[in-house]
Motif scaffolding. Structure first.
Motif, mmCIF file in Angstrom:
data_model
loop_
_atom_site.group_PDB
_atom_site.id
_atom_site.type_symbol
_atom_site.label_atom_id
_atom_site.label_comp_id
_atom_site.label_asym_id
_atom_site.label_seq_id
_atom_site.Cartn_x
_atom_site.Cartn_y
_atom_site.Cartn_z
ATOM 1 N N SER A 66 0.812 -1.221 0.000
ATOM 2 C CA SER A 66 0.000 0.000 0.000
ATOM 3 C C SER A 66 0.845 1.271 0.000
ATOM 4 O O SER A 66 0.306 2.363 -0.139
ATOM 5 C CB SER A 66 -0.924 0.013 1.229
ATOM 6 N N VAL A 67 2.150 1.122 0.165
ATOM 7 C CA VAL A 67 3.041 2.274 0.290
ATOM 8 C C VAL A 67 3.567 2.670 -1.085
ATOM 9 O O VAL A 67 4.000 1.821 -1.867
ATOM 10 C CB VAL A 67 4.222 1.941 1.238
ATOM 11 N N SER A 68 3.548 3.958 -1.374
ATOM 12 C CA SER A 68 4.065 4.427 -2.666
ATOM 13 C C SER A 68 5.549 4.767 -2.588
ATOM 14 O O SER A 68 6.287 4.561 -3.543
ATOM 15 C CB SER A 68 3.260 5.639 -3.151
ATOM 16 N N LYS A 69 6.006 5.283 -1.444
ATOM 17 C CA LYS A 69 7.414 5.625 -1.278
ATOM 18 C C LYS A 69 7.751 5.572 0.207
ATOM 19 O O LYS A 69 6.871 5.607 1.063
ATOM 20 C CB LYS A 69 7.729 7.007 -1.846
ATOM 21 N N VAL A 70 9.037 5.469 0.508
ATOM 22 C CA VAL A 70 9.474 5.413 1.898
ATOM 23 C C VAL A 70 10.392 6.595 2.192
ATOM 24 O O VAL A 70 10.953 7.204 1.289
ATOM 25 C CB VAL A 70 10.203 4.080 2.229
ATOM 26 N N ASN A 71 10.517 6.894 3.491
ATOM 27 C CA ASN A 71 11.428 7.952 3.928
ATOM 28 C C ASN A 71 12.256 7.408 5.093
ATOM 29 O O ASN A 71 12.101 6.245 5.494
ATOM 30 C CB ASN A 71 10.649 9.213 4.305
ATOM 31 N N GLY A 72 13.099 8.241 5.649
ATOM 32 C CA GLY A 72 13.970 7.815 6.734
ATOM 33 C C GLY A 72 13.218 7.332 7.956
ATOM 34 O O GLY A 72 13.614 6.356 8.606
ATOM 35 N N LYS A 73 12.114 7.991 8.299
ATOM 36 C CA LYS A 73 11.321 7.561 9.461
ATOM 37 C C LYS A 73 10.766 6.158 9.261
ATOM 38 O O LYS A 73 10.748 5.345 10.183
ATOM 39 C CB LYS A 73 10.191 8.549 9.730
ATOM 40 N N ILE A 74 10.286 5.893 8.065
ATOM 41 C CA ILE A 74 9.752 4.557 7.768
ATOM 42 C C ILE A 74 10.869 3.520 7.852
ATOM 43 O O ILE A 74 10.681 2.432 8.402
ATOM 44 C CB ILE A 74 9.056 4.532 6.390
ATOM 45 N N LEU A 75 12.049 3.847 7.320
ATOM 46 C CA LEU A 75 13.179 2.910 7.375
ATOM 47 C C LEU A 75 13.537 2.566 8.820
ATOM 48 O O LEU A 75 13.750 1.398 9.162
ATOM 49 C CB LEU A 75 14.389 3.484 6.642
ATOM 50 N N GLN A 123 3.194 1.262 11.134
ATOM 51 C CA GLN A 123 1.930 1.539 10.449
ATOM 52 C C GLN A 123 1.527 3.010 10.605
ATOM 53 O O GLN A 123 1.124 3.661 9.639
ATOM 54 C CB GLN A 123 0.847 0.630 11.032
ATOM 55 N N SER A 124 1.675 3.551 11.810
ATOM 56 C CA SER A 124 1.313 4.948 12.071
ATOM 57 C C SER A 124 2.202 5.910 11.300
ATOM 58 O O SER A 124 1.717 6.915 10.754
ATOM 59 C CB SER A 124 1.409 5.253 13.567
ATOM 60 N N ILE A 125 3.484 5.627 11.231
ATOM 61 C CA ILE A 125 4.413 6.489 10.495
ATOM 62 C C ILE A 125 4.113 6.450 8.997
ATOM 63 O O ILE A 125 4.155 7.481 8.318
ATOM 64 C CB ILE A 125 5.879 6.112 10.809
ATOM 65 N N ILE A 126 3.783 5.269 8.497
ATOM 66 C CA ILE A 126 3.422 5.162 7.072
ATOM 67 C C ILE A 126 2.164 5.975 6.793
ATOM 68 O O ILE A 126 2.110 6.739 5.817
ATOM 69 C CB ILE A 126 3.243 3.688 6.659
ATOM 70 N N ILE A 127 1.161 5.832 7.640
ATOM 71 C CA ILE A 127 -0.082 6.589 7.433
ATOM 72 C C ILE A 127 0.196 8.084 7.485
ATOM 73 O O ILE A 127 -0.295 8.844 6.642
ATOM 74 C CB ILE A 127 -1.141 6.175 8.475
ATOM 75 N N LYS A 128 0.997 8.507 8.452
ATOM 76 C CA LYS A 128 1.318 9.936 8.559
ATOM 77 C C LYS A 128 2.056 10.434 7.310
ATOM 78 O O LYS A 128 1.775 11.520 6.798
ATOM 79 C CB LYS A 128 2.158 10.199 9.805
ATOM 80 N N SER A 129 2.983 9.628 6.793
ATOM 81 C CA SER A 129 3.756 10.074 5.632
ATOM 82 C C SER A 129 2.951 9.994 4.337
ATOM 83 O O SER A 129 3.186 10.767 3.421
ATOM 84 C CB SER A 129 5.040 9.257 5.488
ATOM 85 N N GLN A 130 1.997 9.085 4.264
ATOM 86 C CA GLN A 130 1.210 8.907 3.042
ATOM 87 C C GLN A 130 -0.067 9.761 3.047
ATOM 88 O O GLN A 130 -0.711 9.887 2.023
ATOM 89 C CB GLN A 130 0.828 7.433 2.858
ATOM 90 N N GLY A 131 -0.449 10.247 4.228
ATOM 91 C CA GLY A 131 -1.628 11.108 4.320
ATOM 92 C C GLY A 131 -2.870 10.364 4.783
ATOM 93 O O GLY A 131 -2.959 9.137 4.694
ATOM 94 N N GLN A 132 -3.827 11.118 5.294
ATOM 95 C CA GLN A 132 -5.047 10.540 5.844
ATOM 96 C C GLN A 132 -5.924 9.868 4.779
ATOM 97 O O GLN A 132 -6.804 9.081 5.100
ATOM 98 C CB GLN A 132 -5.850 11.618 6.587
ATOM 99 N N ASN A 133 -5.702 10.190 3.515
ATOM 100 C CA ASN A 133 -6.452 9.545 2.436
ATOM 101 C C ASN A 133 -5.684 8.392 1.809
ATOM 102 O O ASN A 133 -6.035 7.925 0.732
ATOM 103 C CB ASN A 133 -6.826 10.579 1.360
#
Length: 193
Positions: A66-75, A123-133
């Motif tokens: 479900s993730v389109s891209k990752v960032n340092g927090k996700i890593l 999961q929370s960090i991914i949602i925050k980085s990907q947005g509420q939608n």
């Protein structure tokens, strides 16, 4: 950043965890069924942990889909999850070799609790980085299994001080609860295509 390396690294770590666990199963020195019976607690702990690693791999796979891209927090959050999961072979071996003694069930439950918390953080960090939608936010919804697991692990830890059977039953119950296939992410992705 592309998510491919994170997925490949995570899959590799989980494969190594499973390999380490199976290598801990020692072949009996004698060729009779009694010697196999002595390994029964070790084998039971292996089965339970194999199921848990499978559950995490399956859910991690769906979440990363479900993730389109990752960032340092996700890593870093992903590494945090992998750290706790890397302790599964130790906790599994200790628990099985000591026939599900109270202290081993306490440590096993603490490891499960921390892995569950780490998964929730990721999961929370991914949602925050990907947005509420995001796909993940839509798919997770109320997440009754995710929200009920930490309190159940805590119950299992508390019970481990009083009754090994009840403690173990809680850990088995949570695993069985997660074994029911969760198709929320697949459904949301299918709706968006």
């Amino acid at each position: 950043m592309n998510k491919g390396r994170l997925e490949a690294f995570s899959d590799g770590v989980l494969a190594i965890i499973l390999t380490i666990m199976v290598l801990e199963l020692k072949v009996p020195e004698s060729a009779d069924f009694e010697s196999l019976l002595e390994l029964f607690p070790v084998f039971l702990s292996y089965i339970l942990s194999f199921i848990y690693i499978g559950i995490y791999w399956n859910n991690h796979h769906h979440m990363m889909h479900s993730v389109s891209k990752v960032n340092g927090k996700i890593l870093w959050a992903n590494l945090h999850l992998l750290f706790w999961l890397s302790l599964v072979p130790f906790a599994t071996g200790w628990m099985g070799e000591n026939h599900f003694a109270k202290a081993t069930l306490t440590v096993y439950g603490a490891m499960l609790l921390m892995a569950g918390v780490a998964y929730w953080i990721l999961q929370s960090i991914i949602i925050k980085s990907q947005g509420q939608n995001s796909i993940l936010k839509k798919a997770v919804g109320k997440d009754w299994k995710g929200l009920s697991s930490p309190p159940l692990y805590t119950l299992g830890i508390i019970l481990s001080f009083f009754n090994e059977w009840l403690s173990g039953a809680v850990y088995i119950f949570v695993a069985l609860m997660w074994l029911v296939p969760d198709r929320r992410i697949e459904r949301v992705i299918g709706e968006q295509q």
